[in-house]
Design a protein around this motif. Sequence first.
Motif, PDB file in Angstrom:
ATOM      1  N   ASP A 113      75.159  26.134   8.553  1.00 49.53           N
ATOM      2  CA  ASP A 113      74.014  26.585   9.359  1.00 49.53           C
ATOM      3  C   ASP A 113      73.610  25.542  10.388  1.00 49.53           C
ATOM      4  O   ASP A 113      72.714  25.769  11.194  1.00 49.53           O
ATOM      5  N   GLY A 114      74.292  24.371  10.358  1.00 48.49           N
ATOM      6  CA  GLY A 114      74.091  23.365  11.386  1.00 48.49           C
ATOM      7  C   GLY A 114      72.981  22.376  11.134  1.00 48.49           C
ATOM      8  O   GLY A 114      72.730  21.513  11.958  1.00 48.49           O
ATOM      9  N   ILE A 115      72.302  22.470  10.011  1.00 44.32           N
ATOM     10  CA  ILE A 115      71.208  21.549   9.738  1.00 44.32           C
ATOM     11  C   ILE A 115      71.758  20.354   8.962  1.00 44.32           C
ATOM     12  O   ILE A 115      72.286  20.497   7.870  1.00 44.32           O
ATOM     13  N   ALA A 116      71.627  19.170   9.550  1.00 48.86           N
ATOM     14  CA  ALA A 116      72.073  17.947   8.888  1.00 48.86           C
ATOM     15  C   ALA A 116      70.915  17.379   8.070  1.00 48.86           C
ATOM     16  O   ALA A 116      69.757  17.455   8.472  1.00 48.86           O
ATOM     17  N   GLU A 117      71.253  16.812   6.919  1.00 49.74           N
ATOM     18  CA  GLU A 117      70.236  16.207   6.070  1.00 49.74           C
ATOM     19  C   GLU A 117      70.808  14.961   5.403  1.00 49.74           C
ATOM     20  O   GLU A 117      72.022  14.831   5.248  1.00 49.74           O
ATOM     21  N   ILE A 118      69.925  14.070   5.036  1.00 49.85           N
ATOM     22  CA  ILE A 118      70.363  12.902   4.277  1.00 49.85           C
ATOM     23  C   ILE A 118      70.636  13.387   2.860  1.00 49.85           C
ATOM     24  O   ILE A 118      69.760  13.939   2.196  1.00 49.85           O
ATOM     25  N   TYR A 119      71.868  13.179   2.424  1.00 44.52           N
ATOM     26  CA  TYR A 119      72.312  13.685   1.124  1.00 44.52           C
ATOM     27  C   TYR A 119      72.213  12.623   0.032  1.00 44.52           C
ATOM     28  O   TYR A 119      71.763  12.903  -1.069  1.00 44.52           O
ATOM     29  N   ASP A 145      69.862   5.572  -4.539  1.00 43.71           N
ATOM     30  CA  ASP A 145      68.434   5.276  -4.583  1.00 43.71           C
ATOM     31  C   ASP A 145      67.566   6.508  -4.795  1.00 43.71           C
ATOM     32  O   ASP A 145      66.508   6.409  -5.407  1.00 43.71           O
ATOM     33  N   ASN A 146      67.987   7.645  -4.242  1.00 43.59           N
ATOM     34  CA  ASN A 146      67.161   8.838  -4.376  1.00 43.59           C
ATOM     35  C   ASN A 146      67.134   9.275  -5.839  1.00 43.59           C
ATOM     36  O   ASN A 146      68.086   9.086  -6.575  1.00 43.59           O
ATOM     37  N   GLU A 147      66.026   9.861  -6.242  1.00 45.33           N
ATOM     38  CA  GLU A 147      65.872  10.218  -7.650  1.00 45.33           C
ATOM     39  C   GLU A 147      66.721  11.409  -8.061  1.00 45.33           C
ATOM     40  O   GLU A 147      67.028  11.572  -9.231  1.00 45.33           O
ATOM     41  N   MET A 148      67.092  12.224  -7.113  1.00 48.59           N
ATOM     42  CA  MET A 148      67.934  13.368  -7.446  1.00 48.59           C
ATOM     43  C   MET A 148      68.902  13.642  -6.314  1.00 48.59           C
ATOM     44  O   MET A 148      68.705  13.213  -5.184  1.00 48.59           O
ATOM     45  N   ILE A 149      69.963  14.347  -6.640  1.00 44.52           N
ATOM     46  CA  ILE A 149      70.975  14.720  -5.660  1.00 44.52           C
ATOM     47  C   ILE A 149      70.716  16.166  -5.270  1.00 44.52           C
ATOM     48  O   ILE A 149      70.547  17.026  -6.140  1.00 44.52           O
ATOM     49  N   LEU A 150      70.686  16.429  -3.966  1.00 37.97           N
ATOM     50  CA  LEU A 150      70.461  17.798  -3.483  1.00 37.97           C
ATOM     51  C   LEU A 150      71.568  18.706  -4.009  1.00 37.97           C
ATOM     52  O   LEU A 150      72.746  18.390  -3.893  1.00 37.97           O
ATOM     53  N   ASN A 151      71.192  19.849  -4.541  1.00 42.37           N
ATOM     54  CA  ASN A 151      72.132  20.819  -5.110  1.00 42.37           C
ATOM     55  C   ASN A 151      73.016  20.168  -6.142  1.00 42.37           C
ATOM     56  O   ASN A 151      72.564  19.836  -7.219  1.00 42.37           O
ATOM     57  N   SER A 152      74.265  19.962  -5.825  1.00 43.45           N
ATOM     58  CA  SER A 152      75.184  19.370  -6.794  1.00 43.45           C
ATOM     59  C   SER A 152      76.112  18.387  -6.098  1.00 43.45           C
ATOM     60  O   SER A 152      76.283  18.422  -4.894  1.00 43.45           O
ATOM     61  N   LEU A 153      76.695  17.534  -6.895  1.00 39.13           N
ATOM     62  CA  LEU A 153      77.619  16.532  -6.398  1.00 39.13           C
ATOM     63  C   LEU A 153      79.024  17.112  -6.459  1.00 39.13           C
ATOM     64  O   LEU A 153      79.577  17.303  -7.534  1.00 39.13           O
TER      65      LEU A 153
END
Length: 157
Positions: A113-119, A145-153
């Motif tokens: 969808d073209g949206i970039a995010e820090i993963y 460092d982030n407490e969780m990973i977006l969706n899945s690794l």
Amino acid sequence: MKTDNYLKLTQFYQNYAAVVDQANWSEWLDMFVEECVYKVQARENFDRNLPMAALSLTSKGMLKDRIYGITETIFHDPYHQLHMVSSPLILSESDNGVIESQANYTVFRTKNDGIAEIYNVGRYLDRLRITEKGIQIESRLCIFDNEMILNSLIYPI
């Protein structure tokens, strides 16, 4: 510190990022020795010396299984990764060709969808060996460092 090793190490980190970003999985596997460790772990668990990790692979065979899963069996929304890796910091160097180093990383994820995010953001803690094939990974800990990973690794960090 040996200056030529620092330059080789810098190139190695940048090459690693390019290989993963381009999903060149056979070359990614070649970056590891047979008896290796690849772990993705939350900083909190690492700092407390707790074993829980989002991903823990303890041999090249396990890395191969992971790549088979990525390419053949895991269904997920497609996305692209882009790694930004800092200059490495050499923590120690031995006369037998072992380098312990670290580098900071940021992984951006872009979906169709073209949206970039820090993963994922963190640091690599590495034990590397200089071999006839060049620098190879004996152990790579990806401490995020982030407490969780977006969706899945899905893909390697």
